[in-house]
Design a protein around this motif. Structure first.
Motif, short mmCIF file in Angstrom:
data_model
loop_
_atom_site.label_atom_id
_atom_site.label_comp_id
_atom_site.label_asym_id
_atom_site.label_seq_id
_atom_site.Cartn_x
_atom_site.Cartn_y
_atom_site.Cartn_z
N GLN A 285 3.43 8.03 -9.23
CA GLN A 285 3.02 6.77 -8.60
C GLN A 285 1.56 6.79 -8.20
OE1 GLN A 285 6.35 6.54 -5.63
NE2 GLN A 285 6.57 4.46 -6.44
N LEU A 286 1.13 7.91 -7.61
CA LEU A 286 -0.26 8.02 -7.17
C LEU A 286 -1.20 8.12 -8.37
CD1 LEU A 286 0.24 10.49 -4.20
CD2 LEU A 286 -0.25 8.04 -4.05
N GLY A 287 -0.79 8.87 -9.39
CA GLY A 287 -1.62 9.01 -10.58
C GLY A 287 -1.77 7.70 -11.33
N TYR B 132 21.52 4.75 3.45
CA TYR B 132 20.28 5.41 3.87
C TYR B 132 19.06 4.56 3.56
CZ TYR B 132 23.02 9.53 4.85
OH TYR B 132 23.94 10.39 5.40
N GLY B 133 19.05 3.91 2.41
CA GLY B 133 17.95 3.00 2.10
C GLY B 133 17.88 1.85 3.07
N GLY B 134 19.05 1.32 3.45
CA GLY B 134 19.09 0.21 4.40
C GLY B 134 18.61 0.61 5.78
N ARG C 117 0.81 -1.22 0.00
CA ARG C 117 0.00 0.00 0.00
C ARG C 117 0.84 1.27 0.00
NH1 ARG C 117 -4.15 -0.66 4.89
NH2 ARG C 117 -4.99 1.24 3.95
N THR C 118 2.06 1.18 0.49
CA THR C 118 2.89 2.37 0.68
C THR C 118 4.22 2.27 -0.04
OG1 THR C 118 1.91 2.69 2.87
CG2 THR C 118 3.92 3.90 2.39
N GLY D 95 1.62 -6.98 5.05
CA GLY D 95 2.48 -6.87 3.87
C GLY D 95 3.92 -7.08 4.22
N ALA D 96 4.35 -8.33 4.27
CA ALA D 96 5.71 -8.63 4.66
C ALA D 96 6.68 -8.49 3.49
CB ALA D 96 5.78 -10.04 5.23
N ASP D 97 6.18 -8.11 2.30
CA ASP D 97 7.07 -7.89 1.18
C ASP D 97 8.05 -6.77 1.51
OD1 ASP D 97 5.31 -9.62 -0.27
OD2 ASP D 97 4.00 -7.92 -0.59
N ALA D 98 9.19 -6.80 0.84
CA ALA D 98 10.16 -5.73 1.03
C ALA D 98 9.59 -4.42 0.49
CB ALA D 98 11.46 -6.06 0.31
N HIS D 99 9.76 -3.34 1.22
CA HIS D 99 9.26 -2.05 0.78
C HIS D 99 10.00 -1.59 -0.48
CE1 HIS D 99 7.17 -1.53 4.63
NE2 HIS D 99 6.53 -0.54 4.02
N ARG D 100 9.25 -0.93 -1.35
CA ARG D 100 9.83 -0.33 -2.56
C ARG D 100 10.46 1.00 -2.13
NH1 ARG D 100 4.41 0.07 -5.74
NH2 ARG D 100 3.63 0.09 -3.61
#
Length: 325
Positions: free
Chosen positions: A128-130, A78-80, A58-59, A102-107
């Motif tokens: 992304q929202l559009g 920083y991403g880590g 979702r996020t 949602g245990a998938d890795a975040h994008r």
């Protein structure tokens, strides 16, 4: 907020360097992770559905980080940091329902673009929202000048506010986060109405003088996207940090775009949290989200947020706040 204090960093003349330092004994990535955790908890506490913040389906997540010219600017670090904190908070929120959350890795998309990275983050979020790629986008910034690499570089270039140099900044540290969602034009809340980006040939070291052309172009582009005239703006808020170059650069641009219009109220945050680099724009958004909703505190319902990088990148963002009802 005021955490200005003498630090353990010294000038070549053995003067203590004043910094804007958050109270914690941690150092390195653990220190940055602490600020990321604080802002994520705070962000989630204001949401009607906090579990959605930790759901990768979702996020989408965008991280604003220091640019490549800065010390300790590895985007993977920083991403880590953000990924680890998100996963830990997700499990803490509801360990028994990790799969449902949602245990998938975040994008996670890391933008190592210093201050002006906010403009690209907002444009990327809009796409992304559009395109309905995500229900919402978490934009999070974390940065700190409180390390030997950044301090020494700023001292070498005579850019710190220290005894003998009033034309400098106070190094700070911060993290900030906002959640963006698509909204109708008349929905209450803070709206991003326009984003403009451009490049300024002038340089802060004086090697090339500035005429404010880059910021002028960025402001006009943002106003065009927002379908308004610069003279309609009530205020501007900027990342100006005490260095004269950026103040003059912005003054030149504002004079051009508001020629004949009213004088804009001017706001900054550096006097409250110091120079915080990539976090500056997000911190301003978070501040305005609160103040623009309060008539007694609001500088106006329509304003300009502008940002400048050392490399000449400029960014302008038009903000409008719609009141409830």
């Amino acid at each position: 907020m005021d955490h200005f204090q003498a630090s353990g960093f010294f000038t070549p003349r053995s003067d203590r360097i004043n910094v804007a330092c958050l109270p914690d004994a941690l150092f390195g990535t653990e220190r940055l992770a602490r600020w990321v955790e604080f802002v994520l908890r705070d962000c989630a506490s204001g949401m009607t559905d906090p579990a959605s913040l930790y759901c990768a389906r979702r996020t989408a997540v965008i991280v604003l980080a220091p640019g490549p010219a800065r010390a300790h600017a590895d985007p993977a670090v920083y991403g880590g940091i953000v990924r680890d904190v998100l996963e830990r908070l997700r499990d803490e929120h509801d360990a028994g329902a990790a799969l449902q959350l949602g245990a998938d890795a975040h994008r996670i998309n890391v933008l190592s673009q210093d201050r002006t990275g906010l403009g690209e983050a907002l444009l990327h979020s809009a796409r992304q929202l559009g395109g309905e790629e995500a229900e919402q986008v978490l934009v999070l910034g974390v940065d700190s000048y409180l390390n030997a690499g950044d301090i020494n570089a700023a001292l070498r270039d005579e850019r710190l506010f220290v005894p003998g140099n009033s034309n400098g900044f106070v190094p700070g540290e911060a993290a900030a986060a906002v959640v963006l969602r698509a909204a109708t034009v008349d929905a209450p809340g803070l709206h991003i109405k326009g984003v403009g980006q451009a490049h300024e040939p002038g340089r802060h070291d004086g090697s090339v003088p500035s005429r404010g052309k880059g910021l002028t172009e960025a402001i006009r582009a943002a106003c065009k996207q927002a379908k308004l005239e610069p003279t309609e703006l009530a205020f501007r808020i900027s990342d100006q940090n005490g260095e004269q170059f950026f103040s003059k650069d912005a003054a030149n641009a504002i004079t051009r775009v508001t020629f004949g219009g009213q004088r804009l109220a001017q706001l900054t945050i550096a006097d409250k949290i110091g120079e915080v680099g990539a976090v500056a724009g997000l911190a301003m958004l978070a501040w305005l989200l609160c103040d623009m909703a309060e008539p007694a505190l609001s500088p106006g319902q329509l304003g300009l947020l502008h940002l400048a990088n050392d490399n000449g990148d400029r960014c302008a963002i038009i903000l409008r706040h719609n009141l409830e009802g």
